[in-house]
Design a protein around this motif. Structure first.
Motif, mmCIF file in Angstrom:
data_model
loop_
_atom_site.group_PDB
_atom_site.id
_atom_site.type_symbol
_atom_site.label_atom_id
_atom_site.label_comp_id
_atom_site.label_asym_id
_atom_site.label_seq_id
_atom_site.Cartn_x
_atom_site.Cartn_y
_atom_site.Cartn_z
ATOM 1 N N VAL A 310 -45.064 8.385 91.074
ATOM 2 C CA VAL A 310 -45.583 9.727 90.784
ATOM 3 C C VAL A 310 -44.755 10.381 89.669
ATOM 4 O O VAL A 310 -43.619 10.000 89.420
ATOM 5 N N THR A 311 -45.335 11.374 88.927
ATOM 6 C CA THR A 311 -44.614 12.052 87.835
ATOM 7 C C THR A 311 -43.481 12.930 88.387
ATOM 8 O O THR A 311 -43.458 13.248 89.569
ATOM 9 N N GLU A 312 -42.603 13.366 87.449
ATOM 10 C CA GLU A 312 -41.437 14.174 87.861
ATOM 11 C C GLU A 312 -41.839 15.516 88.429
ATOM 12 O O GLU A 312 -41.221 16.034 89.346
ATOM 13 N N LYS A 313 -42.918 16.094 87.862
ATOM 14 C CA LYS A 313 -43.360 17.404 88.352
ATOM 15 C C LYS A 313 -43.782 17.299 89.798
ATOM 16 O O LYS A 313 -43.478 18.152 90.624
ATOM 17 N N GLU A 314 -44.535 16.203 90.110
ATOM 18 C CA GLU A 314 -45.010 16.057 91.482
ATOM 19 C C GLU A 314 -43.835 15.780 92.417
ATOM 20 O O GLU A 314 -43.873 16.172 93.584
ATOM 21 N N VAL A 315 -42.808 15.086 91.907
ATOM 22 C CA VAL A 315 -41.603 14.881 92.728
ATOM 23 C C VAL A 315 -40.993 16.234 93.079
ATOM 24 O O VAL A 315 -40.567 16.485 94.213
ATOM 25 N N GLU A 316 -40.935 17.147 92.072
ATOM 26 C CA GLU A 316 -40.395 18.485 92.316
ATOM 27 C C GLU A 316 -41.244 19.225 93.346
ATOM 28 O O GLU A 316 -40.730 19.902 94.234
ATOM 29 N N PHE A 317 -42.589 19.058 93.268
ATOM 30 C CA PHE A 317 -43.468 19.701 94.252
ATOM 31 C C PHE A 317 -43.205 19.160 95.645
ATOM 32 O O PHE A 317 -43.134 19.915 96.620
ATOM 33 N N MET A 318 -43.002 17.810 95.740
ATOM 34 C CA MET A 318 -42.717 17.206 97.048
ATOM 35 C C MET A 318 -41.418 17.751 97.613
ATOM 36 O O MET A 318 -41.305 18.045 98.802
ATOM 37 N N ARG A 319 -40.402 17.891 96.684
ATOM 38 C CA ARG A 319 -39.094 18.381 97.144
ATOM 39 C C ARG A 319 -39.222 19.796 97.673
ATOM 40 O O ARG A 319 -38.631 20.168 98.688
ATOM 41 N N GLN A 320 -40.059 20.614 96.973
ATOM 42 C CA GLN A 320 -40.193 21.997 97.413
ATOM 43 C C GLN A 320 -41.007 22.093 98.690
ATOM 44 O O GLN A 320 -40.837 23.024 99.476
ATOM 45 N N ALA A 321 -41.916 21.100 98.907
ATOM 46 C CA ALA A 321 -42.703 21.112 100.147
ATOM 47 C C ALA A 321 -41.868 20.658 101.334
ATOM 48 O O ALA A 321 -42.298 20.778 102.481
ATOM 49 N N GLY A 322 -40.658 20.098 101.063
ATOM 50 C CA GLY A 322 -39.787 19.668 102.152
ATOM 51 C C GLY A 322 -40.020 18.236 102.580
ATOM 52 O O GLY A 322 -39.537 17.802 103.622
ATOM 53 N N LEU A 323 -40.777 17.474 101.759
ATOM 54 C CA LEU A 323 -41.076 16.098 102.144
ATOM 55 C C LEU A 323 -39.876 15.184 101.924
ATOM 56 O O LEU A 323 -39.742 14.161 102.577
ATOM 57 N N LEU A 324 -38.986 15.547 100.974
ATOM 58 C CA LEU A 324 -37.878 14.662 100.638
ATOM 59 C C LEU A 324 -36.562 15.076 101.286
ATOM 60 O O LEU A 324 -35.522 14.505 101.026
ATOM 61 N N THR A 325 -36.608 16.131 102.133
ATOM 62 C CA THR A 325 -35.357 16.606 102.736
ATOM 63 C C THR A 325 -35.124 15.916 104.055
ATOM 64 O O THR A 325 -36.024 15.861 104.906
ATOM 65 N N LEU A 326 -33.897 15.402 104.245
ATOM 66 C CA LEU A 326 -33.531 14.780 105.509
ATOM 67 C C LEU A 326 -33.351 15.876 106.553
ATOM 68 O O LEU A 326 -32.623 16.835 106.332
ATOM 69 N N ASP A 327 -34.013 15.735 107.705
ATOM 70 C CA ASP A 327 -33.910 16.751 108.763
ATOM 71 C C ASP A 327 -32.576 16.549 109.493
ATOM 72 O O ASP A 327 -32.395 15.539 110.167
ATOM 73 N N PRO A 328 -31.636 17.506 109.379
ATOM 74 C CA PRO A 328 -30.306 17.256 109.937
ATOM 75 C C PRO A 328 -30.193 17.561 111.430
ATOM 76 O O PRO A 328 -29.138 17.398 112.011
ATOM 77 N N ARG A 329 -31.243 18.004 112.066
ATOM 78 C CA ARG A 329 -31.158 18.442 113.459
ATOM 79 C C ARG A 329 -30.933 17.264 114.378
ATOM 80 O O ARG A 329 -31.667 16.288 114.365
ATOM 81 N N VAL A 330 -29.842 17.326 115.149
ATOM 82 C CA VAL A 330 -29.514 16.291 116.139
ATOM 83 C C VAL A 330 -29.317 17.000 117.471
ATOM 84 O O VAL A 330 -29.070 18.203 117.495
ATOM 85 N N LYS A 331 -29.302 16.222 118.562
ATOM 86 C CA LYS A 331 -29.141 16.854 119.872
ATOM 87 C C LYS A 331 -27.739 17.426 119.978
ATOM 88 O O LYS A 331 -26.735 16.736 119.773
ATOM 89 N N GLU A 332 -27.625 18.716 120.331
ATOM 90 C CA GLU A 332 -26.326 19.385 120.410
ATOM 91 C C GLU A 332 -25.629 19.003 121.699
ATOM 92 O O GLU A 332 -26.276 18.851 122.738
ATOM 93 N N ARG A 333 -24.290 18.840 121.647
ATOM 94 C CA ARG A 333 -23.574 18.348 122.836
ATOM 95 C C ARG A 333 -23.487 19.424 123.901
ATOM 96 O O ARG A 333 -23.491 20.625 123.604
ATOM 97 N N LYS A 334 -23.353 18.977 125.141
ATOM 98 C CA LYS A 334 -23.199 19.901 126.267
ATOM 99 C C LYS A 334 -21.737 20.334 126.316
ATOM 100 O O LYS A 334 -20.833 19.531 126.120
ATOM 101 N N LYS A 335 -21.490 21.618 126.580
ATOM 102 C CA LYS A 335 -20.107 22.105 126.626
ATOM 103 C C LYS A 335 -19.664 22.322 128.060
ATOM 104 O O LYS A 335 -20.490 22.666 128.922
ATOM 105 N N PRO A 336 -18.358 22.169 128.317
ATOM 106 C CA PRO A 336 -17.873 22.412 129.682
ATOM 107 C C PRO A 336 -17.918 23.898 129.990
ATOM 108 O O PRO A 336 -17.676 24.737 129.133
#
Lengths: 350, 216
Positions: A310-336
């Motif tokens: 795909v062209t660079e412009k469409e890559v920028e559109f994908m990035r802005q749509a959030g398609l290329l972002t790694l989702d950093p959410r992981v299960k949070e640990r239980k605290k005592p």
């Protein structure tokens, strides 16, 4: 002046600027001798040649002999050259007869004021040059320097350069002088001097390299999206050109692997965004995680693979749509002391 | 060695400072112009020649005498390898004063004066720091039109002072005052030139006498 947020450790103590002579020269010399002796001993212990024992070898040897599970790299045992450990100190400022070396010694902040003096001198030179040009009736040089890609040194960096403590007022005055120098049509005369105090800020997009398309035996173009994760799922996707929209996951057809409509929609989202639903074939492998996280991981992998088609412009559109972002959410640990990550135990009044 | 130090003291003008300037030079550099009558300081009245259209005119004969004494004194201090510190709080001439000091091989302080520089030197600069042996004020007031703190501090630390006093300054605590204009650029350039030439002359003479002594 805009506040520049740095990612260096907060409140880093600038030992070089705090006081005169915490470590004497004799002490540092002794440390260097001990370091060299220790290096030879370490080389003998590891069975290597003492003459060709580099710093990397030292680091690997120390990591082998003293394994440490501490998270902070600076808390682990290290063996480095004393000049890297003990920061630069200011030696005694005056000679044997008592006369100080620097002509601005009696001001207290000699390096800062000498810097101001030099910069002001450059300013006067530039004004003289301008007057000369106008006297000879030549037009003033107008060169547009790239202002967007550079930033001034921060106060901490300037303190390290001068080995002296600065106040916020001093720093802002110096930056104002530099800006004034830059706004004059000075050209190449003072470029080098100004470059000493400015740093280049590379634009974020230039770092990401888009891989070119590869061609397999039949002549069909394909590209791979690798290393995409979501929660604990790991996925790789290979997207083929000239296809009919067939998707295979771990050797199983998508309808059988993902019976739920929501997961299949997630897989189709990148193609739907680029209007290429029936044009590509996809073969993916995925492991770990659950139903939804596997779907998310494959989505990211296919979006990464589609970047090469795909062209660079469409890559920028994908990035802005959030398609290329790694989702950093992981299960949070239980605290005592709590029932879950956030949920507290039931509060009883008595 | 004792001859080196005692010989200049026998002559009234050993370094021949009088030939460096003349009354006409002072007049051309506008040294005689003072401030308006309302700004006049009471203790400057003996040095003022008169008042024209509300502006005070400084008596250049007295200026000549004081200037000769002051330059002679700085030359003696430079001959005996003393530390000279140029002080001025005028922003227009800060660069000029600093360059003059650098060319002489002496020291300058034209920035904000921190309180304990002279009186608290042990803590400001480490132990064993040497204080200046002479302070030269090229403008006796600071930016708020009050007498510079260094005049009082030098008097406390028994350091002799040479200073250019304008009609609104207090010449009391300065050991060798020089009544003259401290606002015109031509006047300041003249003073810098004179001090620079005396200091360089005195240092050259010292080097020559040392060489002669060694040859004997």
């Amino acid at each position: 002046l805009r506040l520049i947020y740095t990612t260096t450790p907060v409140r880093k103590k600038n030992v070089g600027a705090s006081g005169p002579e915490k470590y004497t020269e004799a002490f540092i010399k002794k440390q260097i001798e001990e370091f060299n002796l220790g290096k030879r001993h370490l080389a003998n212990m590891m069975g290597e040649d003492p003459e060709t024992f580099t710093q990397e070898d030292i680091d690997s040897a120390i990591a082998y002999l003293f394994p440490s599970g501490l998270f902070d790299k600076q808390a682990r045992p290290m063996m480095k050259h004393p000049t890297e450990i003990f920061p630069e100190q200011r030696k005694i400022q005056w000679g044997e007869d008592g006369r100080p070396f620097h002509f601005l010694f009696y001001t207290g902040k000699q390096s800062y004021y000498s810097l101001m003096h030099e910069t002001y001198e450059k300013l006067l030179n530039v004004q003289k040059y301008q007057d000369q040009l106008t006297a000879q009736d030549l037009p003033p040089q107008k060169e547009k320097r790239n202002l967007a890609g550079s930033r001034w040194l921060t106060k901490i960096e300037l303190e390290e350069m001068l080995l002296e403590k600065l106040s916020d007022d001093d720093y802002s005055r110096f930056i104002q002088l530099l800006q004034k120098l830059m706004t004059l049509p000075c050209g190449d005369i003072e470029e080098k001097y100004i470059q000493k105090f400015s740093k280049v800020v590379p634009a974020q997009l230039q770092k990401v390299v888009i891989e070119p398309l590869k061609y397999d035996e039949r002549g069909v173009a394909f590209s791979t999206g690798e290393g995409s994760t979501r929660k604990t799922a790991r996925a790789t996707a290979v997207v083929y050109d000239n296809g009919s929209g067939k998707i295979t996951v771990n050797g199983i057809d998508v309808l059988h692997y993902f019976p739920v409509l929501q997961d299949r929609e997630q897989l189709l989202f990148p193609f739907q965004f680029l209007d290429r639903i029936g044009k590509h074939d996809m073969v993916c492998t995925v492991s770990g995680g659950g139903r939804s996280s596997q779907a998310g991981a494959i989505r990211l992998a296919s979006a990464k693979a589609l970047r090469s088609f795909v062209t660079e412009k469409e890559v920028e559109f994908m990035r802005q749509a959030g398609l290329l972002t790694l989702d950093p959410r992981v299960k949070e640990r239980k605290k005592p002391g709590q029932e879950g990550a956030r949920r507290k135990f039931t509060w009883k009044k008595r | 060695d004792e001859k080196l130090l005692s010989e200049p003291l026998s002559h009234p003008d050993f370094f021949n400072v009088k030939e460096l300037f003349s009354l006409k030079d002072l007049f051309d550099a506008r040294v005689h112009l003072g401030h308006k009558k309302g700004c006049r300081h009471r203790f400057m009245e003996p040095y003022i020649f008169g008042c024209r259209l509300d502006q005070d005119i400084i008596d250049l004969d007295k200026t000549m005498q004081h200037l000769q004494l002051a330059l002679n004194f700085t030359a003696h201090i430079a001959y005996r390898k003393g530390i000279i510190l140029f002080v001025s709080r005028k922003r227009q001439f800060c660069h000029l004063v600093e360059s003059t000091a650098r060319e002489c091989g002496e020291y300058a302080h034209t920035r904000y004066w921190q309180g304990g520089l002279l009186t608290n030197a042990h803590i400001q600069f480490g132990p064993g720091a040497r204080l200046p042996d002479l302070l030269i004020f090229l403008s006796s007031l600071n930016n708020v039109f009050q007498p510079h703190v260094a005049i009082r501090d030098a008097a406390k630390m028994n350091i002799p002072t040479v200073g250019v006093v304008d009609t609104n300054c207090n010449p009391c605590l300065i050991t060798y005052p020089i009544p003259g204009n401290d606002d015109s650029p031509t006047a300041m350039e003249l003073y810098c030139k004179l001090f620079r030439m005396t200091i360089i002359r005195a240092k050259d003479k010292r080097r020559q006498s040392e060489v002669f002594n060694e040859l004997r």
